[in-house]
Enzyme design. Structure first.
Site, PDB file in Angstrom:
ATOM      1  N   HIS A 438      39.469  33.669  45.025  1.00 56.15           N
ATOM      2  CA  HIS A 438      39.139  33.974  46.414  1.00 56.15           C
ATOM      3  C   HIS A 438      40.300  34.621  47.157  1.00 56.15           C
ATOM      4  O   HIS A 438      40.889  34.005  48.058  1.00 56.15           O
ATOM      5  CB  HIS A 438      38.748  32.678  47.157  1.00 56.15           C
ATOM      6  CG  HIS A 438      37.661  31.900  46.485  1.00 56.15           C
ATOM      7  ND1 HIS A 438      37.512  30.537  46.613  1.00 56.15           N
ATOM      8  CD2 HIS A 438      36.643  32.306  45.676  1.00 56.15           C
ATOM      9  CE1 HIS A 438      36.473  30.138  45.917  1.00 56.15           C
ATOM     10  NE2 HIS A 438      35.923  31.192  45.332  1.00 56.15           N
TER      11      HIS A 438
HETATM   12  C1  LIG Z   1      34.264  34.785  38.640  1.00 55.82           C
HETATM   13  C2  LIG Z   1      34.166  34.644  40.141  1.00 55.82           C
HETATM   14  C3  LIG Z   1      33.319  33.687  40.692  1.00 55.82           C
HETATM   15  C4  LIG Z   1      33.233  33.574  42.089  1.00 55.82           C
HETATM   16  N1  LIG Z   1      32.355  32.664  42.601  1.00 55.82           N
HETATM   17  C5  LIG Z   1      32.179  32.611  43.948  1.00 55.82           C
HETATM   18  C6  LIG Z   1      31.191  31.759  44.508  1.00 55.82           C
HETATM   19  O1  LIG Z   1      30.458  31.094  43.783  1.00 55.82           O
HETATM   20  N2  LIG Z   1      31.070  31.723  45.858  1.00 55.82           N
HETATM   21  C7  LIG Z   1      31.887  32.457  46.679  1.00 55.82           C
HETATM   22  O2  LIG Z   1      31.769  32.335  47.902  1.00 55.82           O
HETATM   23  N3  LIG Z   1      32.804  33.279  46.165  1.00 55.82           N
HETATM   24  C8  LIG Z   1      32.947  33.410  44.832  1.00 55.82           C
HETATM   25  N4  LIG Z   1      33.832  34.304  44.317  1.00 55.82           N
HETATM   26  C9  LIG Z   1      34.552  35.189  45.255  1.00 55.82           C
HETATM   27  C10 LIG Z   1      33.641  36.140  46.021  1.00 55.82           C
HETATM   28  O3  LIG Z   1      32.681  36.738  45.180  1.00 55.82           O
HETATM   29  C11 LIG Z   1      34.508  37.176  46.707  1.00 55.82           C
HETATM   30  O4  LIG Z   1      35.406  36.471  47.547  1.00 55.82           O
HETATM   31  C12 LIG Z   1      33.734  38.161  47.549  1.00 55.82           C
HETATM   32  O5  LIG Z   1      32.771  38.856  46.804  1.00 55.82           O
HETATM   33  C13 LIG Z   1      34.731  39.150  48.159  1.00 55.82           C
HETATM   34  O6  LIG Z   1      34.033  40.069  48.963  1.00 55.82           O
HETATM   35  P1  LIG Z   1      34.754  41.386  49.442  1.00 55.82           P
HETATM   36  O7  LIG Z   1      33.795  42.101  50.313  1.00 55.82           O
HETATM   37  O8  LIG Z   1      36.089  41.032  49.970  1.00 55.82           O
HETATM   38  O9  LIG Z   1      35.044  42.239  48.122  1.00 55.82           O
HETATM   39  P2  LIG Z   1      34.252  42.477  46.777  1.00 55.82           P
HETATM   40  O10 LIG Z   1      32.994  41.718  46.733  1.00 55.82           O
HETATM   41  O11 LIG Z   1      35.245  42.267  45.701  1.00 55.82           O
HETATM   42  O12 LIG Z   1      33.878  44.021  46.870  1.00 55.82           O
HETATM   43  C14 LIG Z   1      34.854  45.037  46.969  1.00 55.82           C
HETATM   44  C15 LIG Z   1      34.323  46.289  46.281  1.00 55.82           C
HETATM   45  O13 LIG Z   1      35.118  47.399  46.697  1.00 55.82           O
HETATM   46  C16 LIG Z   1      35.282  48.272  45.601  1.00 55.82           C
HETATM   47  N5  LIG Z   1      36.467  49.121  45.824  1.00 55.82           N
HETATM   48  C17 LIG Z   1      37.782  48.756  45.784  1.00 55.82           C
HETATM   49  N6  LIG Z   1      38.571  49.823  46.057  1.00 55.82           N
HETATM   50  C18 LIG Z   1      37.735  50.875  46.272  1.00 55.82           C
HETATM   51  C19 LIG Z   1      37.950  52.243  46.603  1.00 55.82           C
HETATM   52  N7  LIG Z   1      39.182  52.738  46.783  1.00 55.82           N
HETATM   53  N8  LIG Z   1      36.866  53.060  46.749  1.00 55.82           N
HETATM   54  C20 LIG Z   1      35.601  52.582  46.574  1.00 55.82           C
HETATM   55  N9  LIG Z   1      35.347  51.286  46.254  1.00 55.82           N
HETATM   56  C21 LIG Z   1      36.394  50.432  46.120  1.00 55.82           C
HETATM   57  C22 LIG Z   1      35.428  47.323  44.432  1.00 55.82           C
HETATM   58  O14 LIG Z   1      35.157  48.019  43.219  1.00 55.82           O
HETATM   59  C23 LIG Z   1      34.407  46.244  44.768  1.00 55.82           C
HETATM   60  O15 LIG Z   1      33.163  46.508  44.189  1.00 55.82           O
HETATM   61  C24 LIG Z   1      33.986  34.419  42.936  1.00 55.82           C
HETATM   62  C25 LIG Z   1      34.852  35.356  42.377  1.00 55.82           C
HETATM   63  C26 LIG Z   1      34.941  35.484  40.992  1.00 55.82           C
HETATM   64  C27 LIG Z   1      35.872  36.513  40.402  1.00 55.82           C
END
Ligand SMILES: Cc1cc2nc3c(=O)[nH]c(=O)nc-3n(C[C@H](O)[C@H](O)[C@H](O)COP(=O)(O)OP(=O)(O)OC[C@H]3O[C@@H](n4cnc5c(N)ncnc54)[C@H](O)[C@@H]3O)c2cc1C
Ligand code: SF4
Length: 506
Positions: A438
């Site tokens: 996270h």
């Molecule tokens: C194995 C695992 C299990 C998890 N289980 C849970 C759970 O059960 N419950 C929970 O609450 N959280 C869980 N998490 C964490 C949760 O999924 C993340 O905290 C959350 O998805 C983060 O959201 P975000 O919007 O910050 O980024 P993300 O969901 O990571 O999305 C960011 C996206 O931006 C894209 N990106 C990055 N740089 C660029 C760029 N320059 N140009 C275009 N695209 C780009 C990436 O490829 C990615 O697809 C888990 C994480 C993992 C790894």
């Protein structure tokens, strides 16, 4: 409409109201809420677009396909801590466990007091949480699919009189097949590629997969658009260029890649806080051997939690991985490892997650890639040790024969009395085999523009019409899994943009 690099024969130019970078928890919600608000939206996602037909449940294939750097993203420190993230349409939600918690009220209160976020009360946030929970179908896991791993732990928890409950998840008709982190093969887990992304497409948003944002364009401290590159899905080589002219840019590339992009572009950092204040919820696992068969890979892997010590920053959550991958995930070696694998059917496992006050940092290397460092402080180390001791106690209360805390000099213990040996130690961070799932905090939110990167609407203090809305905005650890809160904060920010459309889309 989802367009991949292989669908293109020339460079792409777009002129829209909103360009969203990233399609995970923050980005997908933003895209849907803003396109539903009547604005033209494009989403740029660096990763590919995959559906259940691609999810073959083979760990190595899925790491290569949907995890960034094959899942080997690491925060360097003592010890270094792996922190995997997703790289695909849906972002990390496509490969996560589906656990959903609202940010606790006391955390929101602490943000009001310490970061001037007075308007973010639980009352103000409730409608956004409710909207997300309805859209992604958040419901507690049923006892039919909770799995024996959870039931055994529940037994121990209740025997000790501790607080615990089934976890609420974003899933529909889940069969408990146990491979959530490799992509749900039945579309039961309601990750972003199944709801918010298609809903935004229905409202006219264009989603570009395999498209990496490289530059955020500005003029006189106002965003003008984004430049990016399309990448070949297999070779990762550049295929075409992308240029988006946009009135509003929403950065949701996650707590590693959002600060990295800002640092590369030398943007939004007058506070000097971009990349700082990284929290990761460090986590470790304890396993236990029972006489009875557990078959922990059957059922939802993360289906039960114990929050008895939540206010001390310790959360216990179920965790289990299928045997083909479980071998590598057990922190044991040699003869002990061989014996444990023979008994895999009788093994239970539970995770200890710490609400960290430790801070890491995201810098960029010479190629502009995130360079992540993290050092666990004493207080968090003590919490981790206490969490391991409590988990061990619960396992013994549930009838475990042996518990494996995997601490140096204490790989296994055979009785409840021996749990004191964990408590008596002076723990070091290097004692634990940890992971983080996270990442948060690296573009933190706050009223004071000298100490934070965005305001309470997720808008950059420095750059007009630039919003950051992913895990990077939280000013402290949440203590609970963050996806639901990221989605609710995105909903809140999108409502604000929609309500002030005259200002943002003039
Ligand atoms: C194995 C695992 C299990 C998890 N289980 C849970 C759970 O059960 N419950 C929970 O609450 N959280 C869980 N998490 C964490 C949760 O999924 C993340 O905290 C959350 O998805 C983060 O959201 P975000 O919007 O910050 O980024 P993300 O969901 O990571 O999305 C960011 C996206 O931006 C894209 N990106 C990055 N740089 C660029 C760029 N320059 N140009 C275009 N695209 C780009 C990436 O490829 C990615 O697809 C888990 C994480 C993992 C790894
Ligand atoms: S347990 Fe299986 S069916 Fe349920 S969400 Fe996870 S992968 Fe999908």
């Amino acid at each position: 409409m989802i367009i991949r690099s292989k669908d293109l024969s020339s460079d792409v130019n777009e002129k829209v109201d909103v360009c969203v970078i990233g399609s995970g928890a923050g980005g997908a919600v933003m895209a849907k809420e803003l396109s539903e608000g009547g604005h033209s939206v494009v989403v740029l996602e660096e990763g590919g677009y995959f559906t259940r037909k691609d999810f073959n449940q083979k760990a190595l294939d899925m790491y290569a396909m949907m995890y960034r750097d094959f899942g080997f993203t690491v925060a360097i420190g003592m010890p270094s801590i792996p922190i995997p993230t997703g790289k695909c349409i849906g972002g990390t939600t496509t490969i996560n466990s589906g656990t959903c918690f609202r940010v606790p009220d006391y955390i929101l209160k602490s943000w009001q007091e310490n970061y001037g976020l007075e308007d973010l009360t639980s009352e103000a946030m409730r409608p956004s949480f409710e909207r997300v929970e309805k859209t992604i179908n958040v419901t507690p896991v049923g006892l039919d699919i909770i799995g024996k791993n959870a039931l055994v732990f529940k037994r121990g928890t209740e025997a000790l009189g501790f607080k615990g409950a089934p976890i609420a998840r974003n899933a529909k008709d889940c069969r408990g097949c146990g491979v959530c982190v490799f992509g749900c093969p039945t579309d039961a887990k309601q990750a972003m590629h199944l709801n918010y992304i298609p809903l935004s497409s229905q409202c006219g948003a264009k989603i570009y997969a395999n498209c990496r944002a490289e530059r955020i364009l500005t003029e006189q401290k106002r965003v003008k658009g984004v430049e990016g590159l399309f990448l070949d899905q297999k070779t990762n080589k550049k295929t075409h260029k992308m240029k988006v002219e946009a009135k509003v840019v929403i950065l949701t590339a996650n707590a590693f890649y959002s600060p990295a992009l800002l640092l590369r572009n030398k943007l939004a950092n007058s506070s000097g806080q971009v990349g700082k204040n990284l929290h990761i919820h460090p986590a470790t696992r304890v396993t236990a051997l029972f006489d009875e068969e557990i078959e922990g890979w059957k059922g939802v892997p993360q289906s039960y939690y114990v929050d008895e010590y939540f206010e001390e920053g310790i959360m216990l959550e179920g965790i289990f991985v299928p045997p083909n991958y479980g071998s590598a995930s057990l922190p044991s070696f040699g003869k002990q490892h061989k014996e444990l694998m023979k008994d895999y059917r009788h093994i239970a496992a539970f995770g200890v997650m710490v609400s960290d006050t430790s801070r890491g940092r995201v810098r960029i290397d010479q190629r502009g890639r995130p360079l992540i460092t993290y050092r666990m402080n004493r207080s968090d180390t003590r919490k981790m040790a206490k969490g391991v001791a409590i988990t061990s106690e619960i396992f013994f209360a549930a009838g475990a024969k042996k518990v494996f805390p995997y601490l140096p000099g204490l790989p296994e213990i055979s009785s409840k009395q021996e749990v004191d040996r964990i408590r008596e130690r002076r723990p070091k961070a290097t004692d634990f085999t940890m992971m983080g799932f996270h990442p948060m905090g690296t573009c933190r939110m706050g009223k004071n523009r000298k100490k934070s990167v965005v305001n309470s609407h997720c808008e950059s203090h420095d750059v007009t019409n630039l919003f950051i809305c992913d895990g990077s905005i939280f000013p402290s650890s949440l203590g609970v899994n963050p996806q639901l809160s990221i989605m609710a904060f995105a909903t809140h920010a999108a409502n604000y943009i929609n309500a002030n459309a005259d200002r943002y889309f003039q």
